[in-house]
Enzyme design. Structure first.
Site, short mmCIF file in Angstrom:
data_model
loop_
_atom_site.label_atom_id
_atom_site.label_comp_id
_atom_site.label_asym_id
_atom_site.label_seq_id
_atom_site.Cartn_x
_atom_site.Cartn_y
_atom_site.Cartn_z
N ASP A 16 -2.91 -5.88 -7.19
CA ASP A 16 -4.06 -5.01 -7.47
C ASP A 16 -5.37 -5.65 -7.05
O ASP A 16 -5.51 -6.88 -7.09
CB ASP A 16 -4.09 -4.68 -8.98
CG ASP A 16 -4.93 -3.45 -9.28
OD1 ASP A 16 -5.21 -2.67 -8.35
OD2 ASP A 16 -5.30 -3.28 -10.46
N HIS A 33 -6.46 -2.93 1.96
CA HIS A 33 -4.99 -2.90 2.01
C HIS A 33 -4.48 -3.74 3.17
O HIS A 33 -3.47 -4.44 3.04
CB HIS A 33 -4.50 -1.45 2.11
CG HIS A 33 -4.91 -0.59 0.95
ND1 HIS A 33 -4.74 -1.02 -0.35
CD2 HIS A 33 -5.50 0.63 0.88
CE1 HIS A 33 -5.21 -0.08 -1.17
NE2 HIS A 33 -5.68 0.92 -0.45
N LEU A 127 16.48 -14.91 -0.49
CA LEU A 127 15.68 -14.19 -1.50
C LEU A 127 15.78 -12.69 -1.23
O LEU A 127 15.88 -12.27 -0.08
CB LEU A 127 14.22 -14.65 -1.39
CG LEU A 127 13.18 -13.98 -2.30
CD1 LEU A 127 12.11 -15.00 -2.70
CD2 LEU A 127 12.50 -12.79 -1.64
C1 IPE Z 1 -0.89 -0.05 -9.73
O1 IPE Z 1 -2.22 -0.19 -9.39
C2 IPE Z 1 -0.09 0.36 -8.52
C3 IPE Z 1 0.04 -0.63 -7.46
C4 IPE Z 1 -0.45 -1.84 -7.46
C5 IPE Z 1 0.79 -0.20 -6.32
P1 IPE Z 1 -3.28 1.00 -9.59
O2 IPE Z 1 -4.56 0.45 -9.11
O3 IPE Z 1 -2.79 2.23 -8.95
O4 IPE Z 1 -3.28 1.20 -11.18
P2 IPE Z 1 -4.43 1.64 -12.17
O5 IPE Z 1 -4.89 2.99 -11.70
O6 IPE Z 1 -5.52 0.63 -12.11
O7 IPE Z 1 -3.79 1.68 -13.52
C1 IPE Z 2 -3.74 -2.08 -5.10
O1 IPE Z 2 -5.10 -2.14 -4.88
C2 IPE Z 2 -3.01 -1.42 -3.95
C3 IPE Z 2 -2.48 -0.08 -4.25
C4 IPE Z 2 -2.54 0.52 -5.41
C5 IPE Z 2 -1.84 0.62 -3.16
P1 IPE Z 2 -6.07 -0.96 -5.30
O2 IPE Z 2 -6.22 -0.05 -4.13
O3 IPE Z 2 -5.61 -0.33 -6.56
O4 IPE Z 2 -7.42 -1.75 -5.54
P2 IPE Z 2 -8.50 -1.48 -6.67
O5 IPE Z 2 -7.79 -1.55 -7.99
O6 IPE Z 2 -9.07 -0.13 -6.41
O7 IPE Z 2 -9.49 -2.57 -6.50
MG MG Z 3 -6.00 -0.74 -8.51
#
Ligand code: IPE
Ligand code: IPE
Ligand code: MG
Length: 238
Positions: A16, A33, A127
């Site tokens: 995240d 990303h 792995l």
């Molecule tokens: C969880 O992160 C999903 C992934 C890392 C793929 P999100 O960014 O989508 O989750 P919330 O919205 O903060 O709970």
């Molecule tokens: C996690 O990073 C990746 C996915 C959920 C695909 P985010 O895109 O949720 O990044 P933040 O949380 O908005 O910073």
């Molecule tokens: Mg996120």
């Protein structure tokens, strides 16, 4: 505790913070990303070095479809590119790719790339890298319940026979052990619909680092932290 037990057999990561990483730099979220691919390589290297056998990465949740189309499209393109580009190196490292989640919602092109990566890495024994794609726990459990209900309706099982094992075997994770350690980067302290059943006794770790900045040293720190934990599983310490 033996040294063996101090190393988690299965590490799962909620990657995240990509969006915040990009926004802090005045870039598009999709740039975040793209910057999130290198830490996947770093984590994989570190996991292999530590002797971790299963690494699950939460890459796309069922809820993530609700993001802007441009971001979702960029993620789909990135998944295809990454599995194609990385597969030869994964084969070299002895990494087997598997997936959890409902892939039927992906385009045929994405599904084909994912299936090919699984086939080409099927012999990896170092792995198992498990990608959680279009995954959410509630969706997984709902599909599992449907599967078990169908077996009951067909007379293949009687309801009294249903136990925890029946449920484990109906989940996408049937072939894998439960995660020992779940890491979520970016300081958020929640599971966001990730491995809710399987995480029953997982240790949790929430470093502040945003995913694109996650290093091999951060992974090492997670291993040190895990080794200090006293896992009791409802029993009393030895
Ligand atoms: C969880 O992160 C999903 C992934 C890392 C793929 P999100 O960014 O989508 O989750 P919330 O919205 O903060 O709970
Ligand atoms: C996690 O990073 C990746 C996915 C959920 C695909 P985010 O895109 O949720 O990044 P933040 O949380 O908005 O910073
Ligand atoms: Mg996120």
């Amino acid at each position: 505790m033996s040294d063996q037990k101090r190393i988690p057999q299965h590490v799962a990561i909620i990657m995240d913070g990509n969006g915040r990483w990009a926004e802090m730099r005045g870039k598009e979220r999709s740039e975040g990303h793209i910057a999130g691919v290198e830490p996947v390589r770093r984590s994989l290297r570190a996991a292999v070095r530590h002797g971790v056998k299963f690494l699950t990465l939460y890459a796309f949740s069922t809820e993530n479809w609700g993001r802007p189309t441009a971001e979702v499209d960029a993620l789909m393109e990135l998944f295809c590119q990454s599995v194609v580009n990385e597969t030869p190196e994964l084969v070299r490292q002895g990494v087997e790719i598997r997936m959890i989640g409902d892939r039927s919602r992906f385009s045929p092109k994405v599904q084909e790339h994912l299936a090919r990566a699984e086939r080409q890495t099927a012999r990896g024994e170092t792995l198992t890298l498990i990608l959680a794609l279009n995954y959410s726990s509630r969706d997984e459990i709902t599909r599992a319940v449907r599967h078990i209900a169908r077996q009951a309706a067909d007379g293949a099982i009687v309801p009294e026979q249903i136990d925890e094992r029946t449920i484990c075997e109906a989940l996408d994770t049937a072939a894998f052990p439960d995660p020992d350690l779940i890491i979520r980067t970016s300081g958020e302290q929640r599971l966001s619909n990730f491995l809710l059943w399987q995480a029953s006794y997982a240790e949790l770790w929430f470093p502040e680092v945003l995913w694109p900045d996650f290093t091999e040293e951060d992974f090492d720190r997670a291993m040190e932290e895990y080794a200090r934990r006293d896992r009791r599983f409802g029993l009393v310490s030895k």
